[in-house]
Design an enzyme around this catalytic site. Structure first.
Site, PDB file in Angstrom:
ATOM      1  N   GLU A  79      40.085  44.315  35.666  1.00 40.25           N
ATOM      2  CA  GLU A  79      41.068  45.265  36.179  1.00 40.25           C
ATOM      3  C   GLU A  79      42.490  44.871  35.756  1.00 40.25           C
ATOM      4  O   GLU A  79      43.280  45.722  35.372  1.00 40.25           O
ATOM      5  CB  GLU A  79      40.972  45.319  37.716  1.00 40.25           C
ATOM      6  CG  GLU A  79      41.800  46.409  38.366  1.00 40.25           C
ATOM      7  CD  GLU A  79      41.296  47.820  38.040  1.00 40.25           C
ATOM      8  OE1 GLU A  79      40.120  47.950  37.652  1.00 40.25           O
ATOM      9  OE2 GLU A  79      42.085  48.762  38.157  1.00 40.25           O
ATOM     10  N   ASP A  80      42.781  43.594  35.823  1.00 44.75           N
ATOM     11  CA  ASP A  80      44.190  43.189  35.720  1.00 44.75           C
ATOM     12  C   ASP A  80      44.568  42.398  34.481  1.00 44.75           C
ATOM     13  O   ASP A  80      45.730  42.057  34.303  1.00 44.75           O
ATOM     14  CB  ASP A  80      44.563  42.305  36.942  1.00 44.75           C
ATOM     15  CG  ASP A  80      44.366  43.054  38.240  1.00 44.75           C
ATOM     16  OD1 ASP A  80      44.442  44.284  38.218  1.00 44.75           O
ATOM     17  OD2 ASP A  80      44.124  42.384  39.265  1.00 44.75           O
TER      18      ASP A  80
END
Ligand code: MN
Length: 721
Positions: A79-80
């Site tokens: 996600e990051d």
């Protein structure tokens, strides 16, 4: 503690739990995650890597496997950070990559706050996870986020807490993970009703000395009694968790000082028998409150929880609860589904099949109706018979697996279905027979100009709702077409079953068939077949019945005038009197060429062929007498290559030793084995069941002889159940 020490601690702990764990993989996962999150900070200013490491710690405590621990360390990478699926897969394997991917996808789910959606969201979460470990990792993620929630904006704190209370705590509960459920509930309550929470915390603090003294006294009294009686035990005492007290206060509309039943004592013993013994001693020591004894050992809770519960009145008149269980039951109560991995660590590494069998068993043992929906939902994941999708507005819609956008459209309204011209899935145009996937956002494109549904839609849909609505439309809209279509279909089937002339030329047969289904004319029957009001198979079976009946009546009037018809057959079996029709071999007795056989006219699918000595033939009911017909092997048309399945039962004196030899003989003789299973009976005796493909009786007889010559085999018989 700095990160390096933290991870060393974690690895030490893993090693203790499971000496054969691949700790280097865990260390590598940590290094990759630390590098990927380098420079990122949490809301409170800490380096981001603290979060994944803490999540991994929770996963270790749950007792999950190495892959889950690695996935816990890497769970926020996709996600990051730039560390994506392919890189994770390359370094850590598909299993870890899939776990991370699963957790990431759950994180992207968006929640609407309407109450009635919550159950569906819970289900959807499970359904999307595909692997139960994804849910467990997600629970660990949520738990750590809740522990550190004070650094978020107030509004976010509330919405996350609501989500936790409504979705994650119930999931933890249903997976039997009491410990995590309690903590999630208490952390959420603290944000959702800070005043109520504080009232309880302060109330408990006021009573603390009193409660502690009381619990200590009780502990000593019970433990002395058990020690004197020679029952090994360990006793712990505690105040119940805050949310459970909170619920009691609100349910009974009382203040904290009016709630008595807030202390619980837990006795852990070595055996189930001891559980009941302890119960007896506790009831000797203290007066039980009638109606409060619960035996979750003989009747476990739906989530697998097992324990004895009783509430008794202490010396000072204050009631308290006693829970009695074994160590194993205790681990299950704390860690639920996860406890499974805890037990299995180091025993067996790669049997996800067994894991699922175990969870399935757990789920199937759940009985009450509240849990039923949830079980279905987990089955979505394990057996995939349901799929959850979104409307463009974000409402969850539940469909059977394999459903298409057409099903979805008719689920909204028949007008939407009838006007459907296309669809978008997740914003992109997709074919209307696309198979819906969990989490898809489905948008139906409609037009007033369309001519309504297409006939082949009936083959694409899964729901009976769509089927009925489409049929309805055809029934109303195009009678002529229906009649034409129905006529074609019925004629074709009648011809291929050699029944066409019987049906068309014998008014009596035709009349009986129409009367049976309630159609005034042949046209109406055609129309019904055309729009799908009745299936051709159903009509065909009735025609078959009528033909047989007519022929019987005929032969009673003029015995021996009609010689039996012979026709060749694709299946290797000649069905006398009927000719070439659908034939299947009965599973109960699995006949093969050479066996004496007999046919049974089924109600749905042609003729089923049994061995004459099959128990089902012997026990057949008198009403069915007319359905039994003569059949024979069409030896000229059985191809040399053709194989027939049949089942054997082998009884042995020593199952384990014999199994290999049986397999050896089968493989030496190039026999295809379809199924092979064994069970041990008492005193070393065993039964082996096999299903094999053979050319016929002579091959089988030769094989049986070889099997009988194996040392330890008592008998080899054909199976007929
Ligand atoms: Mn996270």
């Amino acid at each position: 503690m700095d990160m390096k020490t933290k991870i060393d601690f974690l690895i030490d702990r893993v090693r203790k739990q499971n000496p054969s764990a691949d700790v280097e993989k865990i260390r590598l996962a940590y290094e990759c995650a630390a590098a990927a999150h380098e420079g990122q900070k949490r809301k409170n200013g800490d380096p981001y890597i603290i979060h994944p490491v803490s999540v991994a710690e929770i996963i270790v405590e749950m007792g999950l496997d190495t892959d889950s621990i690695c996935a816990g360390l890497l769970h926020d990478c996709m996600e990051d950070t730039d560390f994506q699926y392919d890189q994770i897969q390359e370094k850590f394997g598909t299993s870890v990559a899939d776990l991370v991917d699963g957790v990431t996808r759950l994180g992207r789910l968006h929640y609407s706050k309407e109450q009635e959606q919550m159950e569906d969201l819970r289900k959807m979460l499970i359904a999307m996870a595909k692997d139960i470990r994804v849910i467990l990792i997600k629970l660990a993620d949520r738990l750590h986020n809740m522990r550190t929630i004070q650094f978020m904006k107030e509004e976010k704190q509330r919405s996350k807490s609501l989500e936790t209370m409504e979705i994650y705590a119930p999931i933890a509960h249903r997976l039997g993970m009491q410990k995590i459920k309690w903590e999630l509930e208490d952390l959420s309550l603290q944000r959702l009703d800070p005043v109520g929470y504080k009232e309880i915390v302060e109330g408990l603090a006021r009573q603390q000395n009193e409660n502690e003294e009381m619990l200590e006294r009780i502990k000593q009294t019970i433990s002395k009694k058990l020690d004197d009686s020679g029952i090994k035990n360990s006793i712990s005492a505690r105040v119940k968790h805050i949310y459970s007290i909170y619920r009691k206060m609100y349910a009974q509309n009382k203040s904290i000082d009016e709630i008595y039943d807030i202390c619980a004592v837990r006795v852990i013993v070595e055996s189930v028998a001891d559980c009941y013994n302890v119960l007896g001693y506790v009831h000797d020591l203290y007066k039980p409150i009638p109606g409060r004894f619960k035996d979750y050992i003989s009747t476990p809770k739906p989530n697998g929880y097992r324990s004895l519960h009783t509430t008794v009145i202490g010396r000072s008149g204050v009631p308290f609860e006693v829970q009695i269980r074994t160590e194993e039951m205790h681990k299950m109560a704390e860690y639920g589904v996860a406890a499974h991995w805890k037990y299995k660590q180091g025993i067996d590494k790669n049997s996800s099949e067994e894991t699922y069998a175990w969870i399935r068993q757990l789920l199937e043992s759940q009985q009450d109706t509240e849990a039923e929906d949830f079980i279905k939902a987990i089955k979505v994941d394990l057996f995939s018979d349901e799929v959850f999708v979104f409307t463009p507005k974000g409402d969850v819609v539940n469909m059977p697996a394999g459903a298409t956008p057409i099903d979805f459209a008719y689920g909204i309204h028949s007008a939407v279905g009838n006007r459907m011209t296309g669809c978008k899935i997740n914003g992109h145009i997709a074919p209307i027979d696309y198979t819906l996937q969990n989490g898809d956002i489905v948008e139906i494109i409609t037009s007033k100009e369309t001519h309504g549904p297409k006939r082949d839609w009936l083959k694409m849909i899964k729901t009976s709702e769509a089927r009925n609505k489409i049929k309805q439309w055809f029934k109303k809209e195009c009678r002529e077409e229906n009649i034409e279509q129905g006529r074609e279909e019925l004629d074709r089937e009648l011809r291929s079953s050699l029944l066409y002339s019987h049906f068309m030329e014998k008014p009596e047969i035709q009349e009986n068939v129409l009367k049976k289904f309630g159609y005034p004319s042949l046209q109406e029957l055609y129309a019904a077949i055309g729009y799908g009001g009745i299936t051709v198979t159903k009509v065909l079976n009735k025609v078959k019945d009528e033909v047989i009946r007519a022929r019987k009546a005929e032969s009673e009037r003029h015995p021996l005038t009609t010689p039996p018809q012979h026709a060749k057959s694709d299946s290797g079996v000649i069905v006398e009197d009927i000719g070439n029709c659908k034939v299947k071999f009965a599973r109960c007795c699995t006949p093969i060429p050479g066996d004496d056989i007999i046919g049974y006219i089924t109600r749905g699918y042609g003729v089923s062929v049994h061995r004459k000595d099959c128990v089902n033939v012997k026990n057949s009911s008198p009403e069915d007498r007319d359905r039994w017909i003569k059949v024979s092997w069409d030896e000229n048309h059985i191809e040399v290559k053709e194989r027939f399945s049949t089942a054997l039962q082998i009884s042995t004196t020593d199952r384990m030793g014999v199994m290999n030899e049986v397999l050896q003989i089968l493989s030496n003789n190039h026999i295809n084995v379809r199924d092979f299973s064994g069970k041990t009976l008492s005193e070393g005796f065993g039964i082996i069941n096999i299903v094999i493909d053979v050319t016929g009786l002579s091959q089988l007889d030769a094989l049986t002889k070889k099997l009988r010559s194996i040392k330890g085999i008592i008998n080899v018989v054909r199976q007929s159940t």
